[in-house]
Design an enzyme around this catalytic site. Structure first.
Site, short mmCIF file in Angstrom:
data_model
loop_
_atom_site.label_atom_id
_atom_site.label_comp_id
_atom_site.label_asym_id
_atom_site.label_seq_id
_atom_site.Cartn_x
_atom_site.Cartn_y
_atom_site.Cartn_z
CD GLU A 385 -2.86 -0.96 -0.12
OE1 GLU A 385 -3.13 0.18 -0.54
OE2 GLU A 385 -3.23 -1.98 -0.68
CG HIS A 476 -6.40 -5.32 -7.75
ND1 HIS A 476 -7.25 -4.25 -7.82
CD2 HIS A 476 -5.56 -5.06 -6.71
CE1 HIS A 476 -6.97 -3.38 -6.87
NE2 HIS A 476 -5.94 -3.85 -6.18
ZN ZN Z 1 -2.63 -2.01 -4.69
#
Ligand code: ZN
Length: 893
Positions: A385, A476
C-alpha cells in the site's frame, strides 16, 4: 496526425489512447561506446527512449542542462521552456534524472512525462539518455466550450449510474482543465467524485475526465488503491501477540503518541498513526477529519487497545517501509522526507472494515474479522500500500488498464521485497511470492494469500480484458503478469533487483506506460546500473517468460455476432426492444461527441438517430419504435439539460421533451410518453416527471421528502424506485407501480430488513406482463431477483436474497427470461471471475450462460425472448455484440 494503432491493448477508450501512443519498436539497450540507440514512439516525434548518449559535460543547474539537451531537433519539442515543467530531480550516486511534465499552452497534458538521464561530474552534468512520452502533434483549442458546472453534473450522474443509481450523496470537485493525449489532443475537465458505492459498500474516489468541448465523459481513473478487493468475512478484531520495537512521542502533558520523529531530523516529516475511533471509512477518503486523534497512551508501551485496533502493526510497518526505502536511497514515500500517515480503526456501515487502501496521501486500515487479522498486521500488505505512495511521487502510473496493472505489480513487488528483507525470508522460497499470506487466522499461507507473484501468468495467454467498470480495467486482475517478471529477477539477482526496479520507476517510467514500456524501462535501468551481460540476460528472459514483448496483444476466439465494431464511449449502455437497439458511441480518436445510433438486433446498417450536435448524448432508451436520450445545450438562457425523443425509423425529427437546469439521471419511453428523473437542487434529490406528447409534464413525486428514479414503462404503466426520507425519522425505499391513465399507484412492500437497516431495491423492469427488480434487504451487497405482476400483485423471489445470493451488477428482463451479470470475485484471478451474462427463465429455474467468451461482458440489454445484446470486451476491443439464444454451458477456462 497519429498513425492508426497496429495493436489495441485492452478494450477501453483509455486503452485506445494508450495504444495510439504506444511504441511499436523495441531495441536492445545500447552500451555507452556504441552510437546512441533511438527507440521511436508512434504518433510523436519525441522518441520513447534515446540511450547510449555521451554528450559533452555542461555546467549549471541540471534542469537547465536537461532543457538545453531537449532543444535538439530529434525531440521535436517546440519550446523547452514553456512546454516542459520540471517536477522532480532524482539523484542516485552520480546518476541524475530530471522528470518533466508536458504543458500545452499552459495546460497539463494528461500522463505526458519526459525524462533526461545524466551523470554528474563535479559541477558538470553529462547527458546519457532521454525518453518518455511527449506529444508533438497536439493541436487543440484551450478554450472550454462545455461549462465546468455541467461537467461536474455529468461526472456525478455518470458515476452515480456506475454505482447503481444511489448517487445523491456523491460530491464533486473540479480539478480544472487538462489535455488528453489522443489524436490532436482533447481538452477535458478533470472532476473528482467522492462518496460511497452503497451497493458494494465500497468507498468511491474517482477522477472523471469530461470532454470540455462536447461534454462526453472520456474515462475515469480510480484514486483508491485497495489491498484486497472482494469478499473477506466480517466481525471481531485482535492482532497477533507479537512485541515489536516502535518509535513514539511523548507530549508536553506526559501522554505518549504513535508519532515517530526519530527517523527524520524532525523538520520535514514524521511517521504518525491516527485512531479513527470506529468512525465510517467514507469520512477518511481523501481527507482526515480535524478531530481525529493520534493513537496515544498513558504509558510508553502500546498494548491493549492500541494493539487491538492494529495501530502498533501499522506504525511498526510504516517504520520498516521507511527504512527499506532509505536503504535504496529514497527519503520517504515522496522522496522529500514527507510524513507517512496511517489511520486505523475505521468501520463500514457499523461493521468491521476488512480492507485497507492508500488514498493518495495516507494509509487507511480497517480492523480484522473472524477469519482475518487487521490488514496492518501483514508487512507485505503495508509495503504494497505504501509503495502506491512511491509510485504516485515517481512515474505516477495511471490506475487503469496496463499502466494500472503495472502500478499494482510494482506495489506487489516492493511489498514482498520489504517483507523478505525484514523477516529474513528466502526470496526463492515457495511462499515468498505470496501477498497477504499471513492474514488468515486459520488456513495455509497459499489458501490465505490474495495474489501469488509466482502464478506463472503470461501476457498473451492470461491477460484478461475488462472495461473501466471492473477493477479499473483489470489493475488487480493483471498485475501478476508484470510483478511475476519482476519477482523472477528478484529470485535470480537478489536485492540488487530492488534498486533496478526503483530506478526504472523513478528514472524511466511515465504515467501512460504499458507492459512493453515497462520492460524497456527496467532494461534501461539495469544498463544504467552497469549490470553485467549475464544479469541483463536474466532481466530480458524474465520478461520473455511472462510474454511481455512488443506486440503481445492478440485477438481471441468469440462466439457472438458483432453489431457495432469499436465502441469508444466509456459509459456506453445499450438498450433494446422488439427488433431494434440504441447505443451511444464516439469516434475512434474520441474527438466526436457521443451520438445515439440505432440498428437492428439481427445486424445490418447502423444509423445515427440524434441530430448532429457539438455536444454529447447519453443513455438512450427504446421501446422498439421510439427512443429518448439526454443531452446538454447552450441556450439564450444559459446551459440547459435536455431530454429528446425520436422515432427509430427517423420518420420525424427529434422532439424536445424537457429542458431545464436540473441534471437528468434516467429516462424511459413508450410511444409518445417519456419519463425522466430530474435533480431538484432545492431539495437535493431526484423527482420523477412524466410527459405525454405535447401535454404539460407531470411531477409524479412532488411531495417533500419523497425522491424517485429509475423509471421503466410498459403497456401504460410505469414502475420506479421511490425513496421516503424525512428529518430524523425512518427512511424507506420501495418499488412503485403506477397506472399512467388513472394515476393509481401501488407501493410494493419494502424489503423485510433487520432493525436500523434500509433494504435496497434496484432497477425495476416492466415487461408486458411482469415487473422484475433486485432486492438487498440486508444491505450486504448480495441481491435476490424479484418478480411481481405488472400491477405489483403476487410478488415472489425468483432467486433468494440471502447469504448465498450473488452480488449482481445489472439485470434486465423480457416476458421470457431474466438476464443478469455478477460482480466479479477479484480475489481469484481467472477469466471466469470476470462478469459474464447469465439468464434464467422468467418464472425462475436453471441458470444458463449467454456466451462463453473470455474477458468481460457486464453491460447488456435484454431484447425479446432470450436474445441479449451487450458491450463485449473480449477481442482486445470493445464491440456491441449479440446472441439470439444463450450458449448454455461453458467449459471451465
Ligand atoms: Zn494495490
Amino acid at each position: 496526425m497519429l498513425r492508426p494503432p497496429r495493436t489495441v491493448a485492452a478494450a477501453t477508450p483509455l486503452a485506445v489512447l494508450l495504444s495510439l501512443t504506444a511504441t511499436l519498436v523495441t531495441a536492445t539497450p545500447a552500451h555507452a561506446a556504441d552510437p546512441p540507440a533511438v527507440e521511436p514512439r508512434a504518433g510523436t516525434d519525441a522518441p520513447a527512449l534515446v540511450s547510449g548518449l555521451s554528450e559533452a559535460p555542461a555546467v549549471g543547474d541540471p534542469v537547465a542542462v536537461a532543457r538545453r539537451h531537449l532543444r535538439q531537433g530529434r525531440y521535436g519539442i517546440a519550446d523547452v521552456n514553456t512546454d516542459l515543467v520540471p517536477v522532480d530531480v532524482v539523484r542516485d550516486g552520480s546518476d541524475e534524472t530530471v522528470r518533466f511534465e508536458q504543458r500545452y499552452q499552459g495546460i497539463r497534458v494528461f500522463g505526458a512525462n519526459y525524462l533526461v538521464q545524466m551523470t554528474r561530474e563535479g559541477d558538470a552534468h553529462r547527458v546519457t539518455g532521454a525518453g518518455g512520452r511527449f506529444l508533438t502533434e497536439l493541436d487543440v483549442s484551450t478554450t472550454p466550450k462545455f461549462p465546468e458546472r455541467l461537467a461536474l453534473d455529468v461526472a456525478r450522474s455518470r458515476a452515480a449510474a456506475r454505482v447503481g443509481g444511489d448517487g445523491d450523496a456523491l460530491t464533486t470537485t473540479s480539478g480544472g482543465l487538462v489535455v488528453v493525449p489522443t489524436g490532436k489532443g482533447l481538452l477535458a475537465w478533470k472532476v473528482t467524485v467522492a462518496g460511497t458505492d452503497t451497493r458494494k459498500h465500497l468507498p468511491l474516489l474517482t477522477d472523471v475526465y469530461v470532454n470540455a468541448g462536447t461534454g462526453t465523459p472520456l474515462f475515469a481513473s480510480d484514486r483508491i488503491r485497495t489491498a484486497a478487493e472482494g469478499p473477506i468475512a466480517t466481525t471481531g478484531t485482535t492482532v497477533r501477540d507479537k512485541t515489536v520495537p516502535i518509535n513514539a512521542y511523548q507530549r508536553a502533558d506526559g501522554r505518549y503518541e504513535l508519532r515517530d520523529r526519530t527517523r527524520w531530523d524532525g523538520t520535514t516529516g514524521e511517521i504518525v498513526t491516527y485512531d479513527a475511533q470506529g468512525r465510517d471509512v467514507a469520512r477518511f477518503q481523501g481527507t482526515l477529519p480535524q478531530d481525529t486523534p493520534v493513537v496515544s497512551s498513558d504509558v510508553p508501551t502500546f498494548t491493549g487497545g492500541a494493539a487491538e485496533i492494529g495501530a502498533v502493526d501499522a506504525h511498526w510497518g510504516a517504520g520498516q517501509v521507511y527504512e527499506y526505502y532509505r536503504r535504496l536511497g529514497r527519503d520517504g514515500l515522496d522522496g522529500r522526507g514527507g510524513s507517512m500517515v496511517s489511520v486505523v480503526n475505521v468501520t463500514s456501515y457499523g461493521q468491521p472494515y476488512i480492507n485497507a487502501f492508500w488514498d493518495g496521501t495516507k494509509m487507511v486500515y480497517g480492523g480484522g474479522g473472524e477469519q482475518y487479522y487487521s490488514l496492518a498486521s501483514a508487512l507485505d500488505v503495508v509495503g504494497h500500500e505504501m509503495t502506491h505512495g512511491v509510485v504516485e511521487h515517481t512515474a505516477n502510473l495511471v490506475y487503469f488498464g496496463q499502466s494500472g496493472a503495472m502500478n499494482e505489480g510494482i506495489a506487489d513487488y516492493f511489498g514482498n521485497a520489504i517483507q523478505v528483507e525484514a523477516e529474513g525470508i528466502d526470496p526463492a522460497g515457495p511462499d515468498a511470492g505470496l501477498l497477504g499470506e499471513s492474514l488468515c487466522r486459520t488456513g495455509t499461507p497459499r489458501q490465505c494469500a490474495f495474489r501469488d507473484l509466482n502464478d506463472g501468468r503470461v501476457a498473451a495467454d492470461d491477460y484478461v480484458d475488462a472495461t473501466g467498470r471492473i477493477d479499473s480495467a483489470g489493475v488487480h486482475l493483471n498485475s501478476t503478469i508484470f510483478s511475476g517478471a519482476l519477482w523472477d529477477i528478484r529470485e535470480k539477482l537478489g536485492a540488487k533487483a530492488d534498486k533496478i526496479v526503483l530506478k526504472a520507476l523513478s528514472e524511466y517510467m511515465t504515467p501512460l506506460d504499458d507492459f512493453t514500456d515497462g520492460r524497456r524501462a527496467v532494461l534501461a535501468a539495469a544498463v544504467r546500473s552497469r549490470l553485467g551481460a549475464r544479469d541483463l540476460l536474466v532481466v530480458a528472459r524474465a520478461f520473455d517468460t511472462h510474454g511481455i514483448r512488443t506486440g503481445w496483444e492478440h485477438r481471441v476466439a468469440t462466439d457472438h455476432d458483432v453489431l457495432l465494431r469499436g465502441i469508444t464511449d466509456y459509459y456506453a449502455q445499450p438498450d433494446a426492444a422488439g427488433e431494434r437497439y440504441v447505443v451511444t458511441n464516439s469516434s475512434a480518436d474520441l474527438t466526436a461527441p457521443s451520438a445515439v445510433y440505432t440498428g437492428k438486433v439481427r445486424g445490418g446498417k447502423v444509423e445515427r438517430l440524434s441530430a448532429p450536435s457539438e455536444l454529447s448524448s447519453y443513455d438512450p432508451v427504446t421501446d422498439g419504435r421510439n427512443a429518448a436520450w439526454i443531452t446538454y445545450a447552450e441556450t439564450a438562457d444559459g446551459w440547459k439539460t435536455q431530454v429528446w425523443a425520436r422515432p427509430l425509423d427517423r420518420s420525424r425529427p427529434q422532439r424536445l421533451v424537457y429542458e431545464g437546469d436540473g441534471d437528468v439521471l434516467n429516462t424511459a419511453i413508450e410511444g409518445d410518453t417519456v419519463a425522466y428523473s430530474v435533480w431538484d437542487s432545492a431539495t437535493g434529490g431526484y423527482d420523477l416527471w412524466v410527459r405525454k406528447g405535447d401535454a404539460a409534464p407531470v411531477n409524479v413525486t412532488p411531495q417533500a421528502g419523497i425522491y424517485s428514479r429509475a423509471p421503466s414503462i410498459s403497456k401504460g404503466r410505469i414502475a420506479y424506485i421511490k425513496l421516503y426520507l424525512w428529518e430524523g425519522g425512518p427512511r424507506r425505499m420501495v418499488i412503485t407501480t403506477r397506472d399512467l391513465a388513472t394515476g393509481q399507484e401501488t407501493d410494493l412492500p419494502a424489503p423485510q430488513s433487520p432493525p436500523n437497516v434500509i433494504g435496497l431495491v434496484i432497477g425495476p423492469v416492466l415487461t408486458g406482463t411482469s415487473l422484475f427488480w433486485l432486492q438487498d434487504a440486508q444491505q450486504d451487497g448480495l441481491q435476490g431477483i424479484m418478480r411481481a405482476n405488472a400491477d405489483g400483485g403476487s410478488p415472489v423471489a425468483l432467486t433468494p436474497d440471502d447469504a448465498t445470493a450473488p452480488e449482481l451488477l445489472d439485470m434486465d428482463a423480457t416476458d421470457t427470461a431474466v438476464t443478469y451479470s455478477v460482480y466479479p470475485d477479484l480475489t481469484v484471478v481467472t477469466n471466469d471471475t470476470l462478469p459474464k451474462i447469465t439468464q434464467i427463465p422468467a418464472k425462475g429455474g436453471k441458470a444458463v450462460r449467454v456466451t462463453c467468451n473470455r474477458g468481460e461482458q457486464a453491460q447488456f440489454a435484454a431484447v425479446e425472448g432470450s436474445r441479449v445484446i451487450w458491450i463485449d470486451g473480449t477481442a482486445a476491443r470493445v464491440d456491441l455484440a449479440t446472441r439470439a439464444h444463450p450458449r448454455g454451458i461453458c467449459r471451465a477456462a
